[in-house]
Design a protein around this motif. Structure first.
Motif, short mmCIF file in Angstrom:
data_model
loop_
_atom_site.label_atom_id
_atom_site.label_comp_id
_atom_site.label_asym_id
_atom_site.label_seq_id
_atom_site.Cartn_x
_atom_site.Cartn_y
_atom_site.Cartn_z
N GLN A 266 -2.31 2.00 -9.89
CA GLN A 266 -1.50 1.71 -8.89
C GLN A 266 -0.22 1.69 -9.55
O GLN A 266 0.02 0.95 -10.67
CB GLN A 266 -1.57 0.57 -7.90
CG GLN A 266 -2.56 1.00 -6.71
CD GLN A 266 -2.68 -0.22 -5.69
OE1 GLN A 266 -2.91 -1.23 -5.98
NE2 GLN A 266 -2.97 0.26 -4.40
N THR B 100 3.18 6.28 -6.09
CA THR B 100 2.59 5.02 -5.70
C THR B 100 1.09 4.87 -6.44
O THR B 100 0.82 3.59 -6.82
CB THR B 100 2.05 5.03 -4.48
OG1 THR B 100 1.26 5.92 -3.94
CG2 THR B 100 3.34 4.71 -3.47
N SER B 101 0.72 6.01 -7.22
CA SER B 101 -0.60 5.58 -8.05
C SER B 101 -0.52 7.04 -8.96
O SER B 101 0.24 8.19 -8.71
CB SER B 101 -1.63 5.61 -7.35
OG SER B 101 -1.95 6.85 -6.42
N VAL C 41 -7.68 1.10 -9.21
CA VAL C 41 -8.45 1.78 -7.95
C VAL C 41 -9.79 2.45 -8.37
O VAL C 41 -10.87 2.29 -7.58
CB VAL C 41 -7.70 2.84 -7.30
CG1 VAL C 41 -8.44 3.43 -6.19
CG2 VAL C 41 -6.13 2.35 -6.79
N GLN D 229 -3.50 -2.50 -8.43
CA GLN D 229 -4.92 -2.59 -8.66
C GLN D 229 -5.34 -1.15 -9.42
O GLN D 229 -4.58 -0.06 -9.69
CB GLN D 229 -5.71 -2.27 -7.43
CG GLN D 229 -5.44 -3.48 -6.45
CD GLN D 229 -6.03 -4.84 -6.74
OE1 GLN D 229 -7.03 -4.78 -7.46
NE2 GLN D 229 -5.08 -5.75 -6.80
N SER E 223 0.61 -1.33 0.02
CA SER E 223 0.00 0.05 -0.06
C SER E 223 0.87 1.33 -0.14
O SER E 223 2.21 1.25 0.26
CB SER E 223 -1.23 -0.11 1.20
OG SER E 223 -0.18 0.23 2.36
N HIS E 224 0.24 2.28 -0.16
CA HIS E 224 0.96 3.70 -0.21
C HIS E 224 1.39 4.09 1.18
O HIS E 224 2.62 4.36 1.59
CB HIS E 224 -0.02 4.79 -0.73
CG HIS E 224 0.47 6.20 -0.24
ND1 HIS E 224 1.48 6.55 -1.29
CD2 HIS E 224 0.18 7.07 0.84
CE1 HIS E 224 1.68 7.71 -0.61
NE2 HIS E 224 1.10 7.99 0.60
N THR F 30 -7.55 5.78 -12.21
CA THR F 30 -6.45 5.57 -11.05
C THR F 30 -5.91 4.21 -10.92
O THR F 30 -6.55 3.30 -10.55
CB THR F 30 -7.14 5.90 -9.78
OG1 THR F 30 -7.80 7.30 -9.95
CG2 THR F 30 -5.99 6.13 -8.62
N LEU G 204 1.34 -3.44 -5.49
CA LEU G 204 0.45 -2.34 -5.82
C LEU G 204 -0.10 -2.52 -7.08
O LEU G 204 0.65 -1.84 -8.10
CB LEU G 204 1.14 -0.73 -5.58
CG LEU G 204 1.23 -0.48 -4.20
CD1 LEU G 204 2.28 -1.40 -3.42
CD2 LEU G 204 1.67 0.95 -3.88
#
Length: 544
Positions: A199, A294-295, A187, A185, A138-139, A197, A183
């Motif tokens: 990842q 991160t995204s 989002v 996905q 995750s972020h 969005t 990461l």
């Protein structure tokens, strides 16, 4: 098959792409190599599965066959590991099962995929080995890692696709690698705004598949597509084959989230803004030196229901260049527009199966996502082009992602093969092409090379030039290429080109980049880095 149908390639250390996708050199290519003085090394085909015991930094003229680099060399185990306190910290953030300190995991994250990277792999050079590989999910975990790394004495190299070809994964000193593959996905998909969005760890084919399920496409297809990732696209300002229609990746990004040692930055609350300088553009292309992306929020478009590719022949590169320039400036632009010079056309990189079987003149490739545009074809005809039909276009399209697989068998045969790229305004393109070609020919005069060139990204004001170089390996092919690259870099600077159009800076281009932008601009970037990364834990030595 379209790009949306391609699977993600699980890259093999030391060799490009999916190990099951083996490309054999055709007889014409083997014959051409003989004319270049290329001789297959006597130890080619020897296995490196046992790890080997080549000295780090040794010359890499020998090519140890298809198994090269998969297992870490014995010398990798001799390097001292992380302290218990450092390992405990990493495990406290991501969990112990997501911290890998075994030598094979670390070897698999060593360097990228430039030819000098591969040669060093083949020589068993462990000098750029990370001390551990960490897999956040995750972020928040990425942010926590960066916040704590300075206190436990750890530098960090971000890793998502691992396809850097400019030394972007080999920071100075000891470091850990933060692999973003978890990461992965989609989002959010905003169908009203047509944004998605994603990842940072989502690989290119996976992103296309996720979007295709909803009827959309990103339209970003670089040649590293099988292995590259969304985060890597953003960090290196990637360009794809369809840039004439969809734009570069940095033009697709409307928002991003950045983890830094001092906190999180979120950018992009509107597609365009006059609220000060656009900080998105400061982060795009920063190659992990300012933080870890991160995204990203990217522009998407409806997936095309039809696609068309054609080949066009022009009498000379100059004639094709004029036609391509006028299309870029006045339209109607196709989605894909590229032009090979006489040497590249003759070698025929468009078709790996008949490598070396090209004809006279130069080859242009055009492609349309959507209905065929007859107006573009009419313009090319008026400009002196000859329509060769869909055959060459489809051959190029279907063979495009196989072309990088040619490098490994060429290295196995004892050839040195590498690429470099630049860009300039249209008025400078002819002189730039000549200068770079002459610089490479001069630097490699002891092993006379083939120097191929094409244009694959066009703008109203200029275009990119992409060079491929093939010659016989010397006793020290790493130094051989570095000498040629140094000469090419100077030629690019003197002729008014930029040091990179889409490969990025890394460590390979750092000195030339600093000369290009000047000391005050470098000082400005250093101030940004000091603000976001005061302890210098982020990709030290990369970019600045």
């Amino acid at each position: 098959m379209t790009e949306s149908d391609l699977p993600v390639a699980q890259l093999t250390p030391g060799r490009w792409g999916d190990p099951a996708q083996v490309v054999e050199l055709p007889a014409a290519a083997l014959d051409a190599l003989k004319h270049l003085g290329v001789h297959r090394p006597s130890d080619a085909g020897a296995s490196a599965e046992s790890g080997g015991d080549s000295a780090p930094g040794a010359g890499a003229a020998g090519a140890p066959g298809a198994s090269a680099g998969r297992r870490a060399p014995a010398a990798a185990a001799d390097r001292p590991g992380l302290t218990e306190a450092q390992l405990d910290f990493l495990a406290s953030v991501v969990g112990s099962k997501h911290v890998a300190s075994d030598v094979d995991s670390r070897w698999a994250h060593t360097r990228g995929y430039s030819t000098t990277d591969l040669l060093r792999f083949r020589a068993g050079d462990v000098s750029d080995l990370p001390d551990a590989v960490v897999y956040p999910a995750s972020h928040d975990e990425v942010a926590a890692l960066l916040a704590g790394c300075a206190s436990v004495g750890l530098a960090v190299a971000p890793y998502s696709g691992g396809t850097s070809v400019v030394g972007g994964l080999a920071p100075t000193g000891r470091f850990i690698t933060v692999d973003l593959r978890r990461l992965d996905q989609l989002v959010e998909l905003d169908e009203i705004s047509r944004t998605a969005t994603l990842q940072a760890g989502v690989r290119g084919p996976a992103a296309e598949h996720l979007l295709a399920e909803r009827g959309y496409t990103l339209g970003h297809f670089p040649q590293s597509y099988e292995g590259a990732s969304i985060g890597g696209y953003a960090a290196a300002r990637s360009s794809g084959q369809s840039s004439a229609g969809y734009g570069r990746f940095d033009q697709m990004v409307v928002g991003l989230t950045l983890a830094t040692p001092r906190g999180t930055i979120e950018l992009g609350r509107a597609p365009m803004s006059a609220a000060g300088p656009d900080l998105r553009q400061l982060i795009l292309g920063s190659e992990g030196a300012f933080g870890i992306i991160t995204s990203v929020v990217v522009r998407i478009r409806p997936r095309p229901t039809e696609r068309h590719f054609e080949g066009w022949r022009f009498e000379s590169f100059d004639a094709g260049l004029t036609a391509v320039r006028r299309l870029a400036q006045d339209g109607p632009l196709p989605t894909v527009l590229r032009l090979s010079d006489e040497v590249e056309t003759a070698v025929n990189l468009a078709d790996p199966d008949v490598l070396g079987g090209g004809s006279g003149g130069v080859l242009a490739i055009i492609g349309f996502d959507g209905p065929y545009n007859q107006a573009t074809a009419d313009f090319l005809t008026a400009a002196g082009g000859e329509n060769l039909g869909e055959g060459p276009g489809e051959t190029w399209r279907t063979g495009r992602y196989r072309a990088p697989y040619l490098r490994d068998p060429l290295l196995d045969e004892g050839a040195l093969v590498e690429t470099l790229e630049t860009a300039a305004f249209w008025s400078r393109i002819p002189a730039l092409k000549t200068a770079v070609t002459e610089a490479i020919l001069g630097a490699l005069s002891a092993t006379p090379p083939l120097v191929l060139c094409h244009i694959s990204h066009v703008y109203e004001t200029g275009a990119s030039l992409y060079f491929t170089v093939i010659c016989a390996q010397s006793d020290d092919p790493v130094d051989q290429w570095l000498t040629a690259k140094y000469a090419a870099n100077h030629a690019i600077a003197d002729a008014g080109g930029t040091i990179s159009h889409h490969h990025g800076i890394g460590t390979d281009h750092r000195t030339a980049y600093h000369a290009e932008i000047g000391p005050l601009a470098v000082e400005t970037l250093e101030a940004v880095k000091h603000t976001l990364d005061p302890d210098g834990v982020l990709n030290p030595g990369i970019l600045i």
